[in-house]
Design an enzyme around this catalytic site. Structure first.
Site, PDB file in Angstrom:
ATOM      1  CG  ASP A 150      -2.322   0.513   0.905  1.00 11.62           C
ATOM      2  OD1 ASP A 150      -2.421   1.393   0.034  1.00 11.62           O
ATOM      3  OD2 ASP A 150      -3.301   0.085   1.550  1.00 11.62           O
ATOM      4  CD1 TRP A 199      -4.755   3.243  -3.026  1.00 10.81           C
ATOM      5  CD2 TRP A 199      -3.672   5.140  -2.552  1.00 10.81           C
ATOM      6  NE1 TRP A 199      -4.361   3.202  -1.709  1.00 10.81           N
ATOM      7  CE2 TRP A 199      -3.705   4.354  -1.397  1.00 10.81           C
ATOM      8  CE3 TRP A 199      -3.050   6.395  -2.500  1.00 10.81           C
ATOM      9  CZ2 TRP A 199      -3.114   4.749  -0.186  1.00 10.81           C
ATOM     10  CZ3 TRP A 199      -2.468   6.798  -1.304  1.00 10.81           C
ATOM     11  CH2 TRP A 199      -2.507   5.981  -0.167  1.00 10.81           C
ATOM     12  N   GLY A 200      -3.311   4.020  -8.349  1.00  8.68           N
ATOM     13  CA  GLY A 200      -3.243   4.593  -9.694  1.00  8.68           C
ATOM     14  C   GLY A 200      -2.403   5.845  -9.809  1.00  8.68           C
ATOM     15  CG  ASP A 220      -9.748   1.738  -1.347  1.00  8.55           C
ATOM     16  OD1 ASP A 220      -8.655   1.951  -1.888  1.00  8.55           O
ATOM     17  OD2 ASP A 220      -9.849   1.338  -0.170  1.00  8.55           O
TER      18      ASP A 220
HETATM   19  C1  GAL Z   1      -6.231   1.170   1.275  1.00  9.31           C
HETATM   20  C2  GAL Z   1      -6.309   0.139   0.167  1.00  9.31           C
HETATM   21  C3  GAL Z   1      -7.389  -0.844   0.513  1.00  9.31           C
HETATM   22  C4  GAL Z   1      -7.062  -1.513   1.839  1.00  9.31           C
HETATM   23  C5  GAL Z   1      -6.863  -0.468   2.927  1.00  9.31           C
HETATM   24  C6  GAL Z   1      -6.335  -1.074   4.231  1.00  9.31           C
HETATM   25  O1  GAL Z   1      -5.237   2.087   1.003  1.00  9.31           O
HETATM   26  O2  GAL Z   1      -6.574   0.786  -1.047  1.00  9.31           O
HETATM   27  O3  GAL Z   1      -7.511  -1.812  -0.507  1.00  9.31           O
HETATM   28  O4  GAL Z   1      -5.914  -2.307   1.698  1.00  9.31           O
HETATM   29  O5  GAL Z   1      -5.928   0.523   2.514  1.00  9.31           O
HETATM   30  O6  GAL Z   1      -6.069  -0.136   5.198  1.00  9.31           O
END
Ligand code: GAL
Length: 402
Positions: A150, A199-200, A220
């Site tokens: 992430d 996130w692209g 997301d």
């Molecule tokens: C976001 C991610 C999600 C999930 C979440 C967990 O940044 O896009 O898919 O993993 O964090 O905290």
């Protein structure tokens, strides 16, 4: 037929492309389940992982190719141990991670974990920045097959770093390179699918194949129709970046959510399938409805998604059709398959009769073909197809030579 993998090896000359292209991982979009949309932090446990693995077998999902059981954020304790190692939360993993991985491997399935390129994960657990080598060694010692990475708490012009930085210090390639390099260095001991979750940002689709095996191309999927529209419509313009070894990841399938209806769920699954997104279930399999189970077990759609050519469908404009509207799902989609062409018809903005003459479809000519529709099972021979489609529903037609 020319091997798609070899074709790609000669086509891509990105530095670091070695990871994505020479380790044999991710040659098809991955299929599986992720804990995040199920119950966020609460689902990052051995119990959920093993329950889901059992459900993969008992519901017949494993036989259809669903393979990865991926645990998302919150699986560790909030601090590293005195030697800098990540510590599985003993309440969630009473027998550690490795025993769960071994059981999951014993069932013929794979296991994934989640980490972050910043100094904390999005939910505030330890991130891997500065610990890349040691974390990869730890993952390898547990025999982990998949690592979602992430983009929270990464280097930022703001201090203290916010969870989601709006003005990062540098391009996100900088944040992902150390982990990519650590995985390459460890590759002789363990092959691991590396999923980039930035996130692209920074047009990750243009460089993702040099860094990992799949990359999130958007923020997301929030489980509503607006998310399906936002993500699905933007997949059209980046289709050319998906290929065996590296795929656009449209995010988890948020099916069975109370925020989308049955038709919207069909379009969600169908569009993710033809655009070669990973098919990752984001729902509690103990609570899956009969209709959702039938949808995610649609073998025709899964076979299209897993086709060896690995080319994503995109939009095409038949003569006389209106131009695409940004942010809306265009009605006409098509993409090549190893044994034919897939045509997608989406009633993204209006119910109605949707027709296509095969001569308008890229890859087809003005002649008679055999066709089969994957939701209804209808089939025939002809030069065109036509369907009445309800609002937000979809038809997916596989077209082959007669
Ligand atoms: C976001 C991610 C999600 C999930 C979440 C967990 O940044 O896009 O898919 O993993 O964090 O905290």
């Amino acid at each position: 037929m020319k091997s798609p993998t070899n074709a790609l090896l000669t086509a891509v000359v990105l530095p670091g492309a070695v990871l994505a292209l020479q380790d044999g991982v991710g040659l098809k979009p991955h299929m599986g389940w992720s804990s995040w949309n199920v119950a966020q932090c609460d689902a990052a446990s051995a119990k959920y992982a093993l329950d889901t693995a059992n459900k993969f077998v008992s519901l017949g999902l494993k036989d259809l190719g669903y393979e990865y059981i991926n645990i998302d954020d919150c699986w560790s304790t909030k601090s590293r141990d005195s030697s800098g190692k990540l510590v599985p939360d003993p309440k969630k993993w009473p027998n550690g991670i490795k025993s769960v991985v071994d059981q999951i491997h014993g069932m013929g399935l794979k296991f994934g974990l989640y980490g972050c390129a910043g100094d904390k994960t999005c939910a505030g657990y330890p991130g891997s920045e500065g610990h890349e080598k040691s974390d990869v060694a730890q993952l390898a010692s547990w025999d982990v097959d998949f690592w979602k990475y992430d983009n929270c708490y990464t280097p930022c012009q703001q201090s203290p770093r916010p969870q989601t930085c709006q003005n990062p210090t540098g391009n996100t390639t900088k944040f992902y390179a150390p982990m990519r390099d650590a995985i390459i260095a460890a590759k002789t001991t363990k092959k691991m699918h590396f999923n980039l979750c930035n996130w692209g940002r920074d047009q990750v689709w243009t460089w993702g194949a040099g860094y990992g095996h799949s990359w999130r191309m958007s923020v997301d999927n929030w489980g509503d129709w607006a998310s399906v529209e936002r993500i699905g419509s933007s997949a059209a313009g980046i289709h050319q970046y998906s290929a065996p070894g590296g795929f656009n990841d449209l995010d988890m399938l948020y099916l069975g959510s109370s925020k989308i209806n049955e038709n919207q769920g069909k379009l969600h699954f169908g569009l993710w399938a033809i655009t070669k997104s990973p098919l990752v279930l984001g729902l509690d399999l103990n609570k899956i409805s009969a209709a959702t189970l039938t949808l995610v077990k649609n073998k025709g759609l899964i076979d299209i998604n897993q086709d060896s050519l690995g080319k994503a469908a995109t939009t095409f404009r038949p003569s006389g059709a209106a131009a695409p509207v940004s942010g809306k799902i265009y009605p006409y989609w098509a993409g090549p398959l190893s044994d034919g062409v897939v045509v997608g018809l989406c009633a993204g903005t209006a119910a109605g009769k949707y027709s296509v003459n095969f001569k308008d479809v890229p890859g087809l000519e003005g002649k008679t073909y055999a066709w089969k529709e994957m939701f209804t099972g209808q089939s025939g021979n002809g030069t065109s197809v036509s369907f009445d489609i309800a609002l937000h529903d979809m038809r997916v037609v596989k077209v082959t030579t007669v």
